[in-house]
Design a protein around this motif. Structure first.
Motif, PDB file in Angstrom:
ATOM      1  N   ARG A  76      -9.230 -11.778   4.070  1.00 44.42           N
ATOM      2  CA  ARG A  76      -9.141 -11.904   2.829  1.00 44.42           C
ATOM      3  C   ARG A  76      -7.555 -11.276   2.414  1.00 44.42           C
ATOM      4  O   ARG A  76      -7.160 -10.314   2.919  1.00 44.42           O
ATOM      5  CB  ARG A  76      -9.762 -10.955   1.827  1.00 44.42           C
ATOM      6  CG  ARG A  76     -11.184 -11.799   1.628  1.00 44.42           C
ATOM      7  CD  ARG A  76     -12.050 -10.927   0.887  1.00 44.42           C
ATOM      8  NE  ARG A  76     -13.531 -10.590   1.205  1.00 44.42           N
ATOM      9  CZ  ARG A  76     -14.007  -9.334   1.142  1.00 44.42           C
ATOM     10  NH1 ARG A  76     -13.712  -8.423   0.282  1.00 44.42           N
ATOM     11  NH2 ARG A  76     -15.333  -9.431   1.611  1.00 44.42           N
ATOM     12  N   ALA A  77      -6.656 -12.142   1.741  1.00 46.27           N
ATOM     13  CA  ALA A  77      -5.596 -11.781   1.557  1.00 46.27           C
ATOM     14  C   ALA A  77      -5.506 -10.469   0.341  1.00 46.27           C
ATOM     15  O   ALA A  77      -6.411 -10.387  -0.174  1.00 46.27           O
ATOM     16  CB  ALA A  77      -4.805 -12.983   0.994  1.00 46.27           C
ATOM     17  N   ARG A  78      -4.493  -9.729   0.671  1.00 41.38           N
ATOM     18  CA  ARG A  78      -4.402  -8.601  -0.156  1.00 41.38           C
ATOM     19  C   ARG A  78      -2.710  -8.329  -0.602  1.00 41.38           C
ATOM     20  O   ARG A  78      -1.844  -8.418   0.374  1.00 41.38           O
ATOM     21  CB  ARG A  78      -4.924  -7.512   0.236  1.00 41.38           C
ATOM     22  CG  ARG A  78      -4.557  -6.644   1.397  1.00 41.38           C
ATOM     23  CD  ARG A  78      -5.411  -5.490   1.825  1.00 41.38           C
ATOM     24  NE  ARG A  78      -4.651  -4.821   2.814  1.00 41.38           N
ATOM     25  CZ  ARG A  78      -4.792  -5.012   4.296  1.00 41.38           C
ATOM     26  NH1 ARG A  78      -5.517  -6.280   4.506  1.00 41.38           N
ATOM     27  NH2 ARG A  78      -4.174  -4.231   5.064  1.00 41.38           N
ATOM     28  N   PRO A  79      -2.394  -7.918  -1.614  1.00 41.84           N
ATOM     29  CA  PRO A  79      -0.840  -7.559  -1.852  1.00 41.84           C
ATOM     30  C   PRO A  79      -0.249  -6.408  -0.890  1.00 41.84           C
ATOM     31  O   PRO A  79      -1.013  -5.555  -0.217  1.00 41.84           O
ATOM     32  CB  PRO A  79      -0.959  -7.085  -3.375  1.00 41.84           C
ATOM     33  CG  PRO A  79      -2.045  -6.816  -3.618  1.00 41.84           C
ATOM     34  CD  PRO A  79      -3.197  -7.270  -2.671  1.00 41.84           C
ATOM     35  N   VAL A  80       0.728  -6.456  -0.505  1.00 41.71           N
ATOM     36  CA  VAL A  80       1.300  -5.544   0.050  1.00 41.71           C
ATOM     37  C   VAL A  80       3.047  -5.269  -0.657  1.00 41.71           C
ATOM     38  O   VAL A  80       3.510  -6.343  -0.943  1.00 41.71           O
ATOM     39  CB  VAL A  80       1.591  -5.510   1.740  1.00 41.71           C
ATOM     40  CG1 VAL A  80       2.346  -6.989   2.002  1.00 41.71           C
ATOM     41  CG2 VAL A  80       2.442  -4.568   2.436  1.00 41.71           C
ATOM     42  N   PHE A  81       3.311  -3.985  -0.751  1.00 44.67           N
ATOM     43  CA  PHE A  81       4.661  -3.791  -1.538  1.00 44.67           C
ATOM     44  C   PHE A  81       5.550  -3.264  -0.740  1.00 44.67           C
ATOM     45  O   PHE A  81       5.353  -2.497   0.108  1.00 44.67           O
ATOM     46  CB  PHE A  81       4.159  -3.140  -2.813  1.00 44.67           C
ATOM     47  CG  PHE A  81       3.449  -3.462  -3.620  1.00 44.67           C
ATOM     48  CD1 PHE A  81       3.552  -4.121  -4.843  1.00 44.67           C
ATOM     49  CD2 PHE A  81       1.831  -3.412  -3.571  1.00 44.67           C
ATOM     50  CE1 PHE A  81       2.726  -4.893  -5.766  1.00 44.67           C
ATOM     51  CE2 PHE A  81       0.967  -3.766  -4.376  1.00 44.67           C
ATOM     52  CZ  PHE A  81       1.448  -4.470  -5.331  1.00 44.67           C
ATOM     53  N   TRP A  82       6.674  -3.775  -0.711  1.00 47.76           N
ATOM     54  CA  TRP A  82       7.868  -3.331   0.149  1.00 47.76           C
ATOM     55  C   TRP A  82       8.815  -2.574  -0.769  1.00 47.76           C
ATOM     56  O   TRP A  82      10.172  -2.863  -0.804  1.00 47.76           O
ATOM     57  CB  TRP A  82       8.548  -4.662   0.521  1.00 47.76           C
ATOM     58  CG  TRP A  82       7.771  -5.404   1.471  1.00 47.76           C
ATOM     59  CD1 TRP A  82       6.955  -6.450   1.068  1.00 47.76           C
ATOM     60  CD2 TRP A  82       6.893  -4.889   2.656  1.00 47.76           C
ATOM     61  NE1 TRP A  82       6.156  -6.874   2.314  1.00 47.76           N
ATOM     62  CE2 TRP A  82       6.167  -6.040   3.106  1.00 47.76           C
ATOM     63  CE3 TRP A  82       7.382  -3.965   3.680  1.00 47.76           C
ATOM     64  CZ2 TRP A  82       5.475  -5.856   4.601  1.00 47.76           C
ATOM     65  CZ3 TRP A  82       6.427  -3.874   4.939  1.00 47.76           C
ATOM     66  CH2 TRP A  82       5.767  -4.840   5.113  1.00 47.76           C
ATOM     67  N   VAL A  83       8.479  -1.664  -1.684  1.00 48.88           N
ATOM     68  CA  VAL A  83       9.372  -0.912  -2.624  1.00 48.88           C
ATOM     69  C   VAL A  83       9.731   0.409  -2.085  1.00 48.88           C
ATOM     70  O   VAL A  83      10.650   0.987  -2.368  1.00 48.88           O
ATOM     71  CB  VAL A  83       8.717  -0.912  -3.847  1.00 48.88           C
ATOM     72  CG1 VAL A  83       8.575  -2.276  -4.546  1.00 48.88           C
ATOM     73  CG2 VAL A  83       7.443  -0.219  -4.103  1.00 48.88           C
ATOM     74  N   ASN A  84       8.924   0.912  -1.210  1.00 49.10           N
ATOM     75  CA  ASN A  84       9.309   2.358  -0.379  1.00 49.10           C
ATOM     76  C   ASN A  84      10.923   2.092   0.288  1.00 49.10           C
ATOM     77  O   ASN A  84      10.796   1.496   1.058  1.00 49.10           O
ATOM     78  CB  ASN A  84       8.294   2.870   0.332  1.00 49.10           C
ATOM     79  CG  ASN A  84       8.438   4.328   0.918  1.00 49.10           C
ATOM     80  OD1 ASN A  84       9.487   4.551   1.686  1.00 49.10           O
ATOM     81  ND2 ASN A  84       7.547   4.992   0.529  1.00 49.10           N
ATOM     82  N   GLN A  85      11.565   3.041  -0.323  1.00 47.95           N
ATOM     83  CA  GLN A  85      13.109   3.105   0.398  1.00 47.95           C
ATOM     84  C   GLN A  85      12.963   3.672   1.560  1.00 47.95           C
ATOM     85  O   GLN A  85      13.946   3.093   2.570  1.00 47.95           O
ATOM     86  CB  GLN A  85      13.975   3.968  -0.727  1.00 47.95           C
ATOM     87  CG  GLN A  85      15.400   3.704  -0.241  1.00 47.95           C
ATOM     88  CD  GLN A  85      15.915   2.262  -0.455  1.00 47.95           C
ATOM     89  OE1 GLN A  85      15.824   1.689  -1.569  1.00 47.95           O
ATOM     90  NE2 GLN A  85      16.332   1.715   0.412  1.00 47.95           N
ATOM     91  N   LYS A  86      12.012   4.494   2.144  1.00 49.27           N
ATOM     92  CA  LYS A  86      12.127   5.037   3.415  1.00 49.27           C
ATOM     93  C   LYS A  86      11.909   3.664   4.568  1.00 49.27           C
ATOM     94  O   LYS A  86      12.256   3.460   5.531  1.00 49.27           O
ATOM     95  CB  LYS A  86      11.199   6.142   3.774  1.00 49.27           C
ATOM     96  CG  LYS A  86      11.902   7.349   2.821  1.00 49.27           C
ATOM     97  CD  LYS A  86      11.123   8.630   3.421  1.00 49.27           C
ATOM     98  CE  LYS A  86      11.401   9.821   2.707  1.00 49.27           C
ATOM     99  NZ  LYS A  86      10.544  10.903   2.824  1.00 49.27           N
ATOM    100  N   VAL A  87      10.716   3.066   4.166  1.00 50.54           N
ATOM    101  CA  VAL A  87      10.225   1.855   4.786  1.00 50.54           C
ATOM    102  C   VAL A  87      11.374   0.864   4.933  1.00 50.54           C
ATOM    103  O   VAL A  87      11.415   0.252   5.860  1.00 50.54           O
ATOM    104  CB  VAL A  87       8.879   1.225   4.107  1.00 50.54           C
ATOM    105  CG1 VAL A  87       8.728   0.019   4.839  1.00 50.54           C
ATOM    106  CG2 VAL A  87       7.768   2.204   4.147  1.00 50.54           C
ATOM    107  N   ARG A  88      12.272   0.638   3.785  1.00 47.28           N
ATOM    108  CA  ARG A  88      13.137  -0.514   3.740  1.00 47.28           C
ATOM    109  C   ARG A  88      14.197  -0.065   4.723  1.00 47.28           C
ATOM    110  O   ARG A  88      14.695  -0.659   5.409  1.00 47.28           O
ATOM    111  CB  ARG A  88      13.806  -0.519   2.321  1.00 47.28           C
ATOM    112  CG  ARG A  88      12.731  -1.504   1.477  1.00 47.28           C
ATOM    113  CD  ARG A  88      13.342  -1.357   0.203  1.00 47.28           C
ATOM    114  NE  ARG A  88      12.552  -2.400  -0.726  1.00 47.28           N
ATOM    115  CZ  ARG A  88      13.067  -3.097  -1.676  1.00 47.28           C
ATOM    116  NH1 ARG A  88      14.446  -3.002  -1.738  1.00 47.28           N
ATOM    117  NH2 ARG A  88      12.419  -3.889  -2.655  1.00 47.28           N
ATOM    118  N   ASP A  89      14.787   1.243   4.364  1.00 46.33           N
ATOM    119  CA  ASP A  89      15.866   1.883   5.482  1.00 46.33           C
ATOM    120  C   ASP A  89      15.443   1.715   6.935  1.00 46.33           C
ATOM    121  O   ASP A  89      16.222   1.107   7.670  1.00 46.33           O
ATOM    122  CB  ASP A  89      15.996   3.186   5.176  1.00 46.33           C
ATOM    123  CG  ASP A  89      16.798   3.521   3.728  1.00 46.33           C
ATOM    124  OD1 ASP A  89      17.114   2.202   3.193  1.00 46.33           O
ATOM    125  OD2 ASP A  89      16.696   4.604   3.254  1.00 46.33           O
ATOM    126  N   ALA A  90      14.265   2.131   7.296  1.00 46.03           N
ATOM    127  CA  ALA A  90      13.774   2.067   8.667  1.00 46.03           C
ATOM    128  C   ALA A  90      13.699   0.555   9.296  1.00 46.03           C
ATOM    129  O   ALA A  90      14.118   0.387  10.123  1.00 46.03           O
ATOM    130  CB  ALA A  90      12.431   2.540   8.769  1.00 46.03           C
TER     131      ALA A  90
END
Length: 161
Positions: A76-90
């Motif tokens: 089943r599809a589910r949302p994932v959020f790409w707003v965490n700055q540490k995740v983005r920076d890495a």
């Protein structure tokens, strides 16, 4: 299914430190841990995550996307959020490393940060996609696992710094 163990802050810091210091591909390993801890995705899902799931055509991080039903652990599809700055920076550091190494890149540098749009986010040390192994369960269904990616994660989380 057993509940996953709670990861304490000190354990996370240790895992990031180990990944940055001992991995064959430190930028990838650090980004991998950030995505796992920062999004709640499972290793098999992360192994099948595509660049277009994370970035838009301009190369900007999507605010939200979905774990596609085709790769989701429960179908089943589910949302994932790409707003965490540490995740983005890495992830940004890892994408820069991929460009430098020429792993999964295109000639169109102005789109998708120069990465193959439908290519995997995470690649092996030599720039190939991680592969999933299919197995038949006792109940007769097919189970897929990405043991090579799981091993990368285990190395980061079990080694002393």
């Amino acid at each position: 299914m057993a509940k996953p163990p709670v990861i304490e802050d000190a354990q996370m810091r240790h895992a990031f430190k180990v990944a940055a210091a001992t991995g064959q591909t430190p930028a990838r390993d650090v980004a991998l841990l950030h995505v796992l801890y920062g999004t709640g995705m499972m290793a098999n899902e992360v192994a099948q995550l595509e660049v277009a799931d994370v970035l838009d055509e301009r190369g900007e991080f999507r605010r939200q996307s979905a774990v596609r039903a085709a790769i989701s652990f429960n179908g089943r599809a589910r949302p994932v959020f790409w707003v965490n700055q540490k995740v983005r920076d890495a992830l940004s550091a890892y994408f820069e490393e991929r460009l430098r190494l020429g792993h999964g890149v295109t000639a169109w540098r102005s789109q998708w940060r120069g990465l193959v749009q439908l290519g995997p986010v995470f690649l092996t040390n030599d720039g190939r996609p991680f592969t999933l192994t299919a197995r038949r369960t006792a109940a007769g269904s097919t189970s897929r696992s990405c043991e090579s990616l799981t091993q990368v994660i285990a190395n980061c989380t079990t080694r002393p710094a």
